[in-house]
Design an enzyme around this catalytic site. Structure first.
Site, mmCIF file in Angstrom:
data_model
loop_
_atom_site.group_PDB
_atom_site.id
_atom_site.type_symbol
_atom_site.label_atom_id
_atom_site.label_comp_id
_atom_site.label_asym_id
_atom_site.label_seq_id
_atom_site.Cartn_x
_atom_site.Cartn_y
_atom_site.Cartn_z
ATOM 1 N N LYS A 191 -5.436 17.885 5.411
ATOM 2 C CA LYS A 191 -5.687 16.874 4.378
ATOM 3 C C LYS A 191 -5.653 15.481 5.010
ATOM 4 C CE LYS A 191 -3.804 14.140 1.591
ATOM 5 N NZ LYS A 191 -4.717 13.001 1.483
ATOM 6 N N GLY A 242 3.884 7.402 6.108
ATOM 7 C CA GLY A 242 4.968 6.468 5.855
ATOM 8 C C GLY A 242 6.298 7.165 5.563
ATOM 9 N N GLU A 291 6.241 12.675 11.153
ATOM 10 C CA GLU A 291 6.030 11.594 12.132
ATOM 11 C C GLU A 291 5.816 10.340 11.301
ATOM 12 O OE1 GLU A 291 6.228 12.326 15.269
ATOM 13 O OE2 GLU A 291 6.070 14.506 15.119
ATOM 14 N N CYS A 329 1.102 2.829 14.544
ATOM 15 C CA CYS A 329 2.516 3.145 14.317
ATOM 16 C C CYS A 329 3.393 2.631 15.454
ATOM 17 C CB CYS A 329 2.709 4.634 14.124
ATOM 18 S SG CYS A 329 2.017 5.621 15.455
ATOM 19 N N GLU A 365 8.351 -2.286 8.471
ATOM 20 C CA GLU A 365 7.088 -2.034 9.168
ATOM 21 C C GLU A 365 5.969 -2.741 8.395
ATOM 22 O OE1 GLU A 365 5.273 1.842 8.788
ATOM 23 O OE2 GLU A 365 4.762 1.841 10.909
HETATM 24 P P1 NDP Z 1 1.095 7.416 3.636
HETATM 25 O O1 NDP Z 1 2.469 7.965 3.756
HETATM 26 O O2 NDP Z 1 0.771 6.592 2.451
HETATM 27 O O3 NDP Z 1 0.013 8.584 3.635
HETATM 28 C C1 NDP Z 1 -0.075 9.512 4.704
HETATM 29 C C2 NDP Z 1 -0.761 10.763 4.200
HETATM 30 O O4 NDP Z 1 0.057 11.373 3.202
HETATM 31 C C3 NDP Z 1 -2.104 10.503 3.535
HETATM 32 O O5 NDP Z 1 -2.974 11.582 3.791
HETATM 33 C C4 NDP Z 1 -1.731 10.459 2.063
HETATM 34 O O6 NDP Z 1 -2.791 10.753 1.237
HETATM 35 C C5 NDP Z 1 -0.692 11.551 2.000
HETATM 36 N N1 NDP Z 1 0.215 11.476 0.883
HETATM 37 C C6 NDP Z 1 0.557 10.399 0.139
HETATM 38 N N2 NDP Z 1 1.466 10.743 -0.803
HETATM 39 C C7 NDP Z 1 1.688 12.066 -0.649
HETATM 40 C C8 NDP Z 1 2.539 13.023 -1.291
HETATM 41 N N3 NDP Z 1 3.358 12.671 -2.294
HETATM 42 N N4 NDP Z 1 2.510 14.292 -0.867
HETATM 43 C C9 NDP Z 1 1.716 14.672 0.146
HETATM 44 N N5 NDP Z 1 0.899 13.829 0.810
HETATM 45 C C10 NDP Z 1 0.898 12.535 0.422
HETATM 46 O O7 NDP Z 1 0.804 6.647 4.991
HETATM 47 P P2 NDP Z 1 -0.467 5.801 5.358
HETATM 48 O O8 NDP Z 1 -1.687 6.645 5.219
HETATM 49 O O9 NDP Z 1 -0.382 4.506 4.642
HETATM 50 O O10 NDP Z 1 -0.243 5.605 6.930
HETATM 51 C C11 NDP Z 1 0.518 4.592 7.458
HETATM 52 C C12 NDP Z 1 1.852 5.118 7.928
HETATM 53 O O11 NDP Z 1 1.665 6.168 8.881
HETATM 54 C C13 NDP Z 1 2.639 4.051 8.656
HETATM 55 O O12 NDP Z 1 3.965 4.073 8.221
HETATM 56 C C14 NDP Z 1 2.537 4.489 10.111
HETATM 57 O O13 NDP Z 1 3.582 4.038 10.916
HETATM 58 C C15 NDP Z 1 2.525 5.964 9.980
HETATM 59 N N6 NDP Z 1 2.007 6.572 11.190
HETATM 60 C C16 NDP Z 1 2.881 7.202 12.037
HETATM 61 C C17 NDP Z 1 2.444 7.728 13.241
HETATM 62 C C18 NDP Z 1 3.383 8.428 14.172
HETATM 63 O O14 NDP Z 1 2.927 8.981 15.164
HETATM 64 N N7 NDP Z 1 4.691 8.438 13.923
HETATM 65 C C19 NDP Z 1 1.044 7.627 13.632
HETATM 66 C C20 NDP Z 1 0.204 6.961 12.668
HETATM 67 C C21 NDP Z 1 0.689 6.449 11.498
HETATM 68 P P3 NDP Z 1 -3.633 9.586 0.556
HETATM 69 O O15 NDP Z 1 -4.074 8.659 1.621
HETATM 70 O O16 NDP Z 1 -4.734 10.356 -0.026
HETATM 71 O O17 NDP Z 1 -2.706 8.945 -0.420
#
Ligand code: NDP
Length: 513
Positions: free
Chosen positions: A191, A245, A266, A300, A402
């Site tokens: 997803k 996140g 992650e 990230c 962040e």
């Molecule tokens: P989100 O947590 O908002 O979303 C991440 C994914 O989770 C998306 O596919 C989102 O879908 C999905 N999602 C959202 N809510 C739910 C839920 N309740 N249940 C299941 N899935 C859900 O993060 P962002 O997309 O805004 O990404 C940014 C974040 O990712 C930053 O905090 C960044 O640091 C982190 N990140 C970490 C990395 C690492 O290696 N540690 C690498 C890259 C990013 P949808 O978009 O459809 O809402």
């Protein structure tokens, strides 16, 4: 075929995206409730294309398909050499379609074309790495002190995996999950983020072409919150690998715990970049800049906290401000752009909020802080200028949280102990950088920093062969490297006695004792 509007002007189409965008049991489908989502080109604010969006029923069907395929046992019993060959075919197709995949990634995320091309190269190398690793992922024989017993530890696929990825590195992040999951013999539901699903849709088409069997790799895209129940509150799921996140990762972990489903998260980072006065000047200026402003800070591991020795702080900050003001921000498809816009209006609003908070909390705004003052940027694009705040401290929101955007904060130190304490003064622990020409001090610092990746006199690099993940609230799993494969495996100990004999612990009669 879906039309993709490039930069609000020329309309092109991509056979890699196709008409239907959910892939379940080896079939491209439209959603059961007809749901769609308009995607926006961040460089213009214009609608890029409209994609299907899964309903919770579709997501349940995808998990069901992955479950049935795994339980049928054919895929997990496929010889390792065949799975490795499949991964290599996928890598070859990535090479063939690199130009189109890169274009799609840039249109969807806003990042520059060069960055997208690097991402596709990296995805290719991840597939080749896991193809090679799984071929040598040998079982272990254990000596139990009895020559009649063959005792061995074997790896088996963990089962049905749900793979959830964020929007900043859409294809890269999902490939860090799909490659080891396929290598291990798992089935899966991918997803991508609802904001940037295009490259993943295109990639799944390549996997189909490469010969991934029906039901092994399923794809749903749509609102994470809406699909959450079907994907994470589901006893048919054996493992959830999530990148995103902290708040979302926490929710998913809580939900999955009900089913004792294994979860690897992650999460975010608030990454220090520590510069001592004896560090090489040229590479320090260069890497502090790229470390924080690449992809407009939507990384990230972005080096968003500059922690600098007091004696060079003023001159380093002056030089960074001068260079930040020269960064050529623009449409990612324009070869002159060295960084692109933010991904969405929501991110733009978030940056404005952080800038207001930084000013209110007493930080000194040295450059940026809003939309770049340039006539040539598209008025609808989500552009936010590289921003530097001096005189910061860790009680400020811009330092503690962040921001996930192009905001650099500056803190100062006078002793090594202070530098280390500041570097560890975060609830996160994803990545950190140290710059010094004193090797002994460098080694002390890298061992003392509580972060999953620490760069010494470099910043931002990674390799598929080395683990990636965070300490603290940056997560609890590891991707890449051998551990990145082990996440998708169960470990089984097989004890085979080739000459069974009674132990006579319990005797038939007391007289036998
Ligand atoms: P989100 O947590 O908002 O979303 C991440 C994914 O989770 C998306 O596919 C989102 O879908 C999905 N999602 C959202 N809510 C739910 C839920 N309740 N249940 C299941 N899935 C859900 O993060 P962002 O997309 O805004 O990404 C940014 C974040 O990712 C930053 O905090 C960044 O640091 C982190 N990140 C970490 C990395 C690492 O290696 N540690 C690498 C890259 C990013 P949808 O978009 O459809 O809402």
């Amino acid at each position: 075929m879906t039309d993709i509007t490039a930069a609000g002007a020329a309309v092109t189409s991509s056979p890699l995206i196709g008409d239907a965008h959910l892939y379940i049991s080896g079939e491209w489908r439209h959603p059961s409730d007809g749901g769609t989502r308009a995607l926006v080109n961040p460089a213009t604010g214009h609608t890029l294309t409209v994609v299907d969006e899964a309903s919770p029923d579709d997501a349940r069907a995808a998990v069901g398909a992955a479950r049935a395929t795994f339980d049928a046992g054919e895929w997990s019993a496929t010889p390792v050499s065949e799975r490795a060959a499949l991964l290599r075919r996928i890598a070859d197709l990535l090479v063939r379609d690199k130009a189109e995949l890169s274009r799609i990634e840039t249109l969807d995320t806003g990042k520059t074309l060069v960055e997208s091309e690097i991402d596709i190269d990296d995805v290719e190398s991840v597939f080749r790495y896991y193809a090679s690793l799984v071929e040598v992922d040998a079982d272990r024989v254990v000596d139990v002190g009895n020559p009649a017993v063959i005792s061995r530890v074997v790896h088996e696929p963990i089962g049905v995996c749900v793979l959830i990825a964020p929007w900043n590195y859409p294809l890269l992040q999902i490939s860090w999950k799909i490659a080891p999951a396929l290598a291990a013999g798992c089935t899966m539901v991918a997803k991508p983020s609802e904001v940037t699903p295009l490259s993943t849709i295109a990639f799944v088409r390549l996997c189909e072409e490469a010969g991934v069997p029906p039901g092994v790799l399923n794809l749903v895209q749509g609102s994470g919150a809406r699909l959450s129940g079907a994907l994470t509150d589901n006893p048919d799921v054996d493992f959830i690998s999530f990148t995103g996140g902290l708040a979302t990762g926490t929710t998913i972990s809580e939900t999955a715990a009900k089913h004792v489903t294994k979860v690897a998260v992650e999460l975010g980072g608030k990454n220090p970049h520590i510069v001592f006065a004896d560090a090489d000047w040229e590479s320090s200026v260069d890497q502090v800049l790229t470390g924080v402003f690449l992809h407009s800070g939507q990384v990230c591991s972005s080096g968003t906290r500059l922690i600098v020795e007091e004696s060079i702080a003023d001159s380093l900050v002056d030089e960074l401000v001068r260079r930040a003001n020269q960064i050529r921000m623009g449409d990612g498809l324009d070869p002159a752009s060295t960084t692109g816009p933010l991904v969405s209006q929501a991110q733009l609003n978030k940056m404005a909020d952080y800038v207001a908070s930084g000013i209110a909390e007493g930080a000194v705004l040295r450059c940026g802080g809003g939309r770049p003052d340039r006539d040539d940027l598209h008025p609808g694009g989500y552009f936010f200028a590289p921003t530097i705040f001096d005189r910061c401290n860790s009680s400020m929101r811009i330092v503690a949280e962040e921001t996930f955007g192009p905001i650099l904060t500056v803190e100062r130190f006078t002793t090594e102990a202070q530098a280390l304490a500041l570097g560890n003064d975060t609830t996160y622990g994803l990545a950190a950088g140290v710059r010094t020409s004193d090797a002994a001090r460098g080694e002390r610092m890298v061992r003392g920093l509580q972060h999953g990746t620490v760069w010494l006199n470099d910043f931002g690099y990674y390799t598929p062969a080395a683990e990636w993940g965070g300490y603290g609230k940056s997560g609890n799993g590891r991707e890449l490297g051998p551990t990145g494969l082990a996440e998708y495996q169960e470990t089984k100990h097989i004890w085979h006695n080739t000459a069974p004999s009674a132990s006579r612990w319990f005797t038939e009669t007391e007289d036998e004792r």
